[in-house]
Design a protein around this motif. Structure first.
Motif, mmCIF file in Angstrom:
data_model
loop_
_atom_site.group_PDB
_atom_site.id
_atom_site.type_symbol
_atom_site.label_atom_id
_atom_site.label_comp_id
_atom_site.label_asym_id
_atom_site.label_seq_id
_atom_site.Cartn_x
_atom_site.Cartn_y
_atom_site.Cartn_z
ATOM 1 N N ILE A 49 0.845 -1.196 0.000
ATOM 2 C CA ILE A 49 0.000 0.000 0.000
ATOM 3 C C ILE A 49 0.876 1.239 0.000
ATOM 4 O O ILE A 49 1.762 1.385 0.848
ATOM 5 C CB ILE A 49 -0.915 0.017 1.237
ATOM 6 C CG1 ILE A 49 -1.829 -1.211 1.245
ATOM 7 C CG2 ILE A 49 -1.746 1.302 1.290
ATOM 8 C CD1 ILE A 49 -2.639 -1.374 2.527
ATOM 9 N N THR A 50 0.637 2.117 -0.960
ATOM 10 C CA THR A 50 1.289 3.422 -0.993
ATOM 11 C C THR A 50 0.230 4.488 -0.744
ATOM 12 O O THR A 50 -0.763 4.557 -1.468
ATOM 13 C CB THR A 50 1.977 3.676 -2.346
ATOM 14 O OG1 THR A 50 3.015 2.705 -2.534
ATOM 15 C CG2 THR A 50 2.587 5.070 -2.397
ATOM 16 N N ALA A 51 0.426 5.290 0.292
ATOM 17 C CA ALA A 51 -0.513 6.364 0.621
ATOM 18 C C ALA A 51 -0.004 7.675 0.055
ATOM 19 O O ALA A 51 1.175 8.021 0.201
ATOM 20 C CB ALA A 51 -0.678 6.475 2.133
ATOM 21 N N LEU A 52 -0.894 8.402 -0.613
ATOM 22 C CA LEU A 52 -0.591 9.727 -1.144
ATOM 23 C C LEU A 52 -1.182 10.743 -0.175
ATOM 24 O O LEU A 52 -2.394 10.779 0.038
ATOM 25 C CB LEU A 52 -1.194 9.908 -2.536
ATOM 26 C CG LEU A 52 -0.988 8.768 -3.539
ATOM 27 C CD1 LEU A 52 -1.609 9.138 -4.880
ATOM 28 C CD2 LEU A 52 0.476 8.424 -3.704
ATOM 29 N N ILE A 53 -0.333 11.562 0.419
ATOM 30 C CA ILE A 53 -0.785 12.527 1.415
ATOM 31 C C ILE A 53 -0.427 13.937 0.962
ATOM 32 O O ILE A 53 0.340 14.130 0.022
ATOM 33 C CB ILE A 53 -0.183 12.234 2.811
ATOM 34 C CG1 ILE A 53 1.349 12.386 2.787
ATOM 35 C CG2 ILE A 53 -0.581 10.847 3.290
ATOM 36 C CD1 ILE A 53 1.999 12.298 4.169
ATOM 37 N N GLY A 54 -0.971 14.918 1.662
ATOM 38 C CA GLY A 54 -0.731 16.314 1.333
ATOM 39 C C GLY A 54 -2.025 17.094 1.418
ATOM 40 O O GLY A 54 -3.115 16.509 1.445
ATOM 41 N N PRO A 55 -1.940 18.427 1.466
ATOM 42 C CA PRO A 55 -3.137 19.251 1.615
ATOM 43 C C PRO A 55 -4.033 19.206 0.389
ATOM 44 O O PRO A 55 -3.621 18.756 -0.690
ATOM 45 C CB PRO A 55 -2.567 20.658 1.830
ATOM 46 C CG PRO A 55 -1.225 20.619 1.185
ATOM 47 C CD PRO A 55 -0.701 19.233 1.386
ATOM 48 N N ALA A 234 3.873 8.940 -0.080
ATOM 49 C CA ALA A 234 4.290 9.984 -1.015
ATOM 50 C C ALA A 234 3.599 11.287 -0.610
ATOM 51 O O ALA A 234 2.374 11.334 -0.514
ATOM 52 C CB ALA A 234 3.912 9.614 -2.447
ATOM 53 N N LEU A 235 4.394 12.319 -0.355
ATOM 54 C CA LEU A 235 3.840 13.622 0.015
ATOM 55 C C LEU A 235 3.826 14.546 -1.198
ATOM 56 O O LEU A 235 4.859 14.779 -1.835
ATOM 57 C CB LEU A 235 4.678 14.277 1.119
ATOM 58 C CG LEU A 235 4.255 15.710 1.470
ATOM 59 C CD1 LEU A 235 2.899 15.734 2.171
ATOM 60 C CD2 LEU A 235 5.306 16.417 2.319
ATOM 61 N N PHE A 236 2.628 15.076 -1.497
ATOM 62 C CA PHE A 236 2.461 16.061 -2.568
ATOM 63 C C PHE A 236 2.266 17.440 -1.934
ATOM 64 O O PHE A 236 1.732 17.565 -0.835
ATOM 65 C CB PHE A 236 1.260 15.703 -3.441
ATOM 66 C CG PHE A 236 1.495 14.530 -4.364
ATOM 67 C CD1 PHE A 236 1.715 14.731 -5.720
ATOM 68 C CD2 PHE A 236 1.498 13.224 -3.880
ATOM 69 C CE1 PHE A 236 1.928 13.660 -6.583
ATOM 70 C CE2 PHE A 236 1.715 12.146 -4.718
ATOM 71 C CZ PHE A 236 1.928 12.366 -6.075
ATOM 72 N N ARG A 244 3.286 19.072 -6.757
ATOM 73 C CA ARG A 244 4.559 18.388 -7.013
ATOM 74 C C ARG A 244 4.763 17.315 -5.952
ATOM 75 O O ARG A 244 4.288 17.430 -4.823
ATOM 76 C CB ARG A 244 5.728 19.374 -6.978
ATOM 77 C CG ARG A 244 5.655 20.438 -8.071
ATOM 78 C CD ARG A 244 6.794 21.434 -7.956
ATOM 79 N NE ARG A 244 6.648 22.531 -8.903
ATOM 80 C CZ ARG A 244 7.153 22.525 -10.144
ATOM 81 N NH1 ARG A 244 7.843 21.481 -10.563
ATOM 82 N NH2 ARG A 244 6.982 23.555 -10.944
ATOM 83 N N LEU A 245 5.508 16.287 -6.346
ATOM 84 C CA LEU A 245 5.896 15.260 -5.394
ATOM 85 C C LEU A 245 7.110 15.754 -4.623
ATOM 86 O O LEU A 245 8.161 16.019 -5.202
ATOM 87 C CB LEU A 245 6.222 13.956 -6.128
ATOM 88 C CG LEU A 245 6.729 12.799 -5.269
ATOM 89 C CD1 LEU A 245 5.706 12.413 -4.213
ATOM 90 C CD2 LEU A 245 7.062 11.595 -6.143
ATOM 91 N N ILE A 246 6.951 15.893 -3.310
ATOM 92 C CA ILE A 246 8.002 16.455 -2.470
ATOM 93 C C ILE A 246 8.937 15.375 -1.937
ATOM 94 O O ILE A 246 10.157 15.511 -1.971
ATOM 95 C CB ILE A 246 7.370 17.220 -1.283
ATOM 96 C CG1 ILE A 246 6.522 18.388 -1.797
ATOM 97 C CG2 ILE A 246 8.443 17.718 -0.319
ATOM 98 C CD1 ILE A 246 7.292 19.430 -2.559
ATOM 99 N N GLU A 247 8.337 14.301 -1.431
ATOM 100 C CA GLU A 247 9.155 13.244 -0.837
ATOM 101 C C GLU A 247 8.391 11.935 -0.878
ATOM 102 O O GLU A 247 7.179 11.901 -0.696
ATOM 103 C CB GLU A 247 9.525 13.597 0.609
ATOM 104 C CG GLU A 247 10.445 12.588 1.268
ATOM 105 C CD GLU A 247 10.965 13.030 2.629
ATOM 106 O OE1 GLU A 247 11.574 12.193 3.323
ATOM 107 O OE2 GLU A 247 10.758 14.206 3.003
ATOM 108 N N MET A 248 9.123 10.854 -1.140
ATOM 109 C CA MET A 248 8.525 9.530 -1.116
ATOM 110 C C MET A 248 9.496 8.573 -0.452
ATOM 111 O O MET A 248 10.694 8.593 -0.727
ATOM 112 C CB MET A 248 8.202 9.052 -2.531
ATOM 113 C CG MET A 248 7.517 7.704 -2.585
ATOM 114 S SD MET A 248 7.057 7.264 -4.266
ATOM 115 C CE MET A 248 6.329 5.661 -3.975
ATOM 116 N N ASN A 249 8.959 7.738 0.454
ATOM 117 C CA ASN A 249 9.841 6.824 1.160
ATOM 118 C C ASN A 249 9.012 5.748 1.845
ATOM 119 O O ASN A 249 7.778 5.809 1.859
ATOM 120 C CB ASN A 249 10.684 7.575 2.198
ATOM 121 C CG ASN A 249 12.037 6.931 2.436
ATOM 122 O OD1 ASN A 249 12.199 5.718 2.262
ATOM 123 N ND2 ASN A 249 13.017 7.725 2.839
#
Length: 272
Positions: A49-55, A234-236, A244-249
């Motif tokens: 599972i990859t979660a996409l987070i961000g405002p 993954a933080l957008f 933009r994609l800021i960081e993924m880990n």
């Protein structure tokens, strides 16, 4: 929304990926002249599972929609860049969209059962994808309804309208409808946000179980949920007017040792 410079898209890849199952390069999404998403590079392995987070408004849903070309259905939407799924070029002119959307399923924020009976909700996509034998459809329907924990709740009312189900049951029905086509990737756009806490927990538990069987990308604004369920994060973020994609880990590494100041501020609650 922040003055700190993001990691470049190339730097934002999770470590130790040899052959990505899903790979995105230089992806930009425009609505008319306005970019919703710009220059995203993204790669994940098969499974988990990859979660996409961000405002809100940072392009997470646009990114999700681009992966199985739901963006094709949005007037004025244009996608640039490269998306590879397995050995397939998603945006190749020869791509069969019906097959693509079977292999990459989608679950939306608000449950969206068809205005039909429970069983017809399940039968319709199966017929559309060539499963003509009634017995085969019945077996598959029972199997996936059991997988989402819905069979015992609805087996005696399969001919009743799907909209008579509770919100949580409707969402599980939509998940079952997608699973019936045996997708390799399941995209989920805030699948719990419209549900009460009890139903949300049931659906979340189901997502965790599915993550052991297939690849899941889920948009969530719930950081606690992301911590609980995700293998990767993954933080957008919005910068220079575009997502933009800021960081993924790896999830634990991103939450415990974020590399980007924006990530650190967001997960601490100081931004967003």
């Amino acid at each position: 929304m922040g003055s700190a410079s993001p990691k470049t898209a190339q730097q934002a890849q999770p470590a130790n990926i040899i052959e990505p199952f899903l790979e995105v390069k230089s992806l930009s999404v425009y609505y008319g002249p306005k970019p919703a998403l710009k220059d995203v590079a993204f790669a994940i392995p098969k499974g988990g599972i990859t979660a996409l987070i961000g405002p809100s408004g940072c392009g997470k849903t646009s990114f999700l929609n681009s992966l199985n070309r739901i963006t094709d259905l949005i007037p004025g939407c244009q996608v640039k860049g490269y998306v590879r799924f397995g050995h397939s070029d998603v945006y190749a002119p020869t791509t069969d969209l019906l097959t693509l959307r079977r292999r990459i399923g989608m679950i939306f924020q608000k449950p969206n059962p068809f205005p039909l009976s429970i069983v017809k909700n399940m039968e319709l996509p199966l017929k559309e994808h060539g499963i003509t034998q009634r017995r085969q459809r019945e077996e598959k329907i029972e199997k996936v309804l059991k997988e989402v924990g819905l069979w015992e709740e609805v087996k005696d009312q399969l001919n009743t309208p799907a909209h008579s189900l509770s919100g949580g049951q409707q969402q599980r029905l939509c998940i079952a409808r997608a699973l019936a086509l045996q997708p390799e990737i399941l995209l989920m756009d805030e699948p719990c946000s419209a549900l009460d806490p009890f139903s949300s927990q049931i659906v979340e538990d189901q997502i965790v179980e599915l993550g052991r069987q297939m690849t899941i990308l889920i948009v969530t604004h719930n950081l606690a949920q992301a911590r609980r369920i995700a293998d990767n994060i993954a933080l957008f973020w919005v910068q220079e007017g575009a997502g933009r994609l800021i960081e993924m880990n790896n999830a634990a590494k991103l939450f415990n040792s974020p590399k980007n100041p924006i990530t650190a501020s967001y997960i601490s609650g100081a931004k967003g």
